[in-house]
Motif scaffolding. Structure first.
Motif, PDB file in Angstrom:
ATOM      1  N   THR A  93     -16.879  13.169 -13.825  1.00  0.00           N
ATOM      2  CA  THR A  93     -17.995  13.538 -12.955  1.00  0.00           C
ATOM      3  C   THR A  93     -18.746  12.254 -12.676  1.00  0.00           C
ATOM      4  O   THR A  93     -19.088  11.513 -13.605  1.00  0.00           O
ATOM      5  CB  THR A  93     -18.919  14.561 -13.630  1.00  0.00           C
ATOM      6  N   VAL A  94     -18.966  11.971 -11.391  1.00  0.00           N
ATOM      7  CA  VAL A  94     -19.656  10.748 -10.996  1.00  0.00           C
ATOM      8  C   VAL A  94     -20.887  11.082 -10.168  1.00  0.00           C
ATOM      9  O   VAL A  94     -20.982  12.171  -9.602  1.00  0.00           O
ATOM     10  CB  VAL A  94     -18.732   9.801 -10.187  1.00  0.00           C
ATOM     11  N   GLU A  95     -21.798  10.127 -10.120  1.00  0.00           N
ATOM     12  CA  GLU A  95     -22.939  10.218  -9.210  1.00  0.00           C
ATOM     13  C   GLU A  95     -23.106   8.859  -8.556  1.00  0.00           C
ATOM     14  O   GLU A  95     -22.857   7.826  -9.182  1.00  0.00           O
ATOM     15  CB  GLU A  95     -24.218  10.641  -9.933  1.00  0.00           C
ATOM     16  N   PRO A  96     -23.526   8.840  -7.298  1.00  0.00           N
ATOM     17  CA  PRO A  96     -23.719   7.557  -6.629  1.00  0.00           C
ATOM     18  C   PRO A  96     -24.924   6.819  -7.207  1.00  0.00           C
ATOM     19  O   PRO A  96     -25.916   7.426  -7.590  1.00  0.00           O
ATOM     20  CB  PRO A  96     -23.952   7.939  -5.170  1.00  0.00           C
ATOM     21  N   ILE A  97     -24.828   5.490  -7.290  1.00  0.00           N
ATOM     22  CA  ILE A  97     -25.926   4.651  -7.764  1.00  0.00           C
ATOM     23  C   ILE A  97     -26.818   4.359  -6.560  1.00  0.00           C
ATOM     24  O   ILE A  97     -26.369   3.792  -5.570  1.00  0.00           O
ATOM     25  CB  ILE A  97     -25.405   3.344  -8.383  1.00  0.00           C
ATOM     26  N   ALA A  98     -28.079   4.756  -6.670  1.00  0.00           N
ATOM     27  CA  ALA A  98     -28.998   4.663  -5.540  1.00  0.00           C
ATOM     28  C   ALA A  98     -29.481   3.244  -5.288  1.00  0.00           C
ATOM     29  O   ALA A  98     -29.586   2.807  -4.140  1.00  0.00           O
ATOM     30  CB  ALA A  98     -30.193   5.583  -5.756  1.00  0.00           C
ATOM     31  N   ASP A  99     -29.804   2.506  -6.339  1.00  0.00           N
ATOM     32  CA  ASP A  99     -30.407   1.197  -6.154  1.00  0.00           C
ATOM     33  C   ASP A  99     -30.163   0.367  -7.402  1.00  0.00           C
ATOM     34  O   ASP A  99     -29.900   0.903  -8.478  1.00  0.00           O
ATOM     35  CB  ASP A  99     -31.915   1.350  -5.903  1.00  0.00           C
ATOM     36  N   GLY A 100     -30.267  -0.930  -7.249  1.00  0.00           N
ATOM     37  CA  GLY A 100     -30.146  -1.819  -8.388  1.00  0.00           C
ATOM     38  C   GLY A 100     -28.724  -2.304  -8.584  1.00  0.00           C
ATOM     39  O   GLY A 100     -27.876  -2.176  -7.701  1.00  0.00           O
ATOM     40  N   PRO A 101     -28.437  -2.842  -9.773  1.00  0.00           N
ATOM     41  CA  PRO A 101     -27.106  -3.381 -10.049  1.00  0.00           C
ATOM     42  C   PRO A 101     -26.029  -2.306  -9.901  1.00  0.00           C
ATOM     43  O   PRO A 101     -26.188  -1.180 -10.376  1.00  0.00           O
ATOM     44  CB  PRO A 101     -27.188  -3.848 -11.512  1.00  0.00           C
ATOM     45  N   GLY A 102     -24.972  -2.647  -9.232  1.00  0.00           N
ATOM     46  CA  GLY A 102     -23.868  -1.721  -9.058  1.00  0.00           C
ATOM     47  C   GLY A 102     -23.937  -0.875  -7.808  1.00  0.00           C
ATOM     48  O   GLY A 102     -22.968  -0.224  -7.449  1.00  0.00           O
ATOM     49  N   ALA A 103     -25.072  -0.837  -7.144  1.00  0.00           N
ATOM     50  CA  ALA A 103     -25.209  -0.022  -5.937  1.00  0.00           C
ATOM     51  C   ALA A 103     -24.442  -0.663  -4.787  1.00  0.00           C
ATOM     52  O   ALA A 103     -24.333  -1.882  -4.692  1.00  0.00           O
ATOM     53  CB  ALA A 103     -26.676   0.141  -5.561  1.00  0.00           C
TER      54      ALA A 103
END
Length: 163
Positions: free
Chosen positions: A102-112
């Motif tokens: 199960t994944v969720e998108p990274i909204a902001d910051g490192p990795g976005a």
């Protein structure tokens, strides 16, 4: 369903690992196809009869793998691979496997990423494990990002709209 061959998914955070999932089929070659393919092999080059059989087999095993991942409540598969073996020189085993997550998108910051920022701004559904369906369908693929990315992808047999 997002399916990748990498061990991680750039722009997404893995929230849960649901374990290995796979789809499997064993195919036999009918005599007519083998005969025609044998004649084509004399001249060399591609053997379209076998190419079509392998394409159909891969789509079938991916559909089975995706169905298993959805039953477990996953919305992505990482480290996806294909495997093929010959059995008694008469049958071909095709397997697709990977790790359901199960994944969720990274909204902001490192990795976005641009895609994950856009997806994070839209509501993410809570997936529940599903009962097995009758039959198998090809996997629902994520289209390349062009403009606005639908999140979540619309339900239905056609999958996300092509842009």
């Amino acid at each position: 369903m997002i399916i990748v061959t990498t061990n991680d998914l750039p722009g997404f955070r893995i929230l849960a690992v649901h374990g290995e999932v796979m789809g499997l089929t064993v195919r036999s070659r009918d005599a007519a196809t083998s005969w025609v393919a044998g004649w084509r092999a004399i001249g060399g080059g591609e053997i379209p009869e076998f190419t079509q059989m392998l394409i159909e087999s891969r789509m079938q095993v991916m559909g089975r793998m995706v169905e298993e991942a959805q039953r477990r409540g996953a919305n992505a598969i990482v480290a996806m691979r294909f495997d093929a073996n010959e059995i008694a020189q008469a049958w071909t085993e095709i397997c697709a496997y990977g790790t359901a997550v199960t994944v969720e998108p990274i909204a902001d910051g490192p990795g976005a990423t641009a895609q994950s920022r856009q997806l994070a701004s839209q509501p993410v559904p809570t997936l529940q494990p599903q009962a097995p369906a009758q039959g198998y369908a090809p996997p629902q693929m994520v289209p390349p990002m062009r403009g606005e990315v639908p999140w979540p992808p619309p339900p239905g047999p056609g999958g996300p709209p092509q842009r």
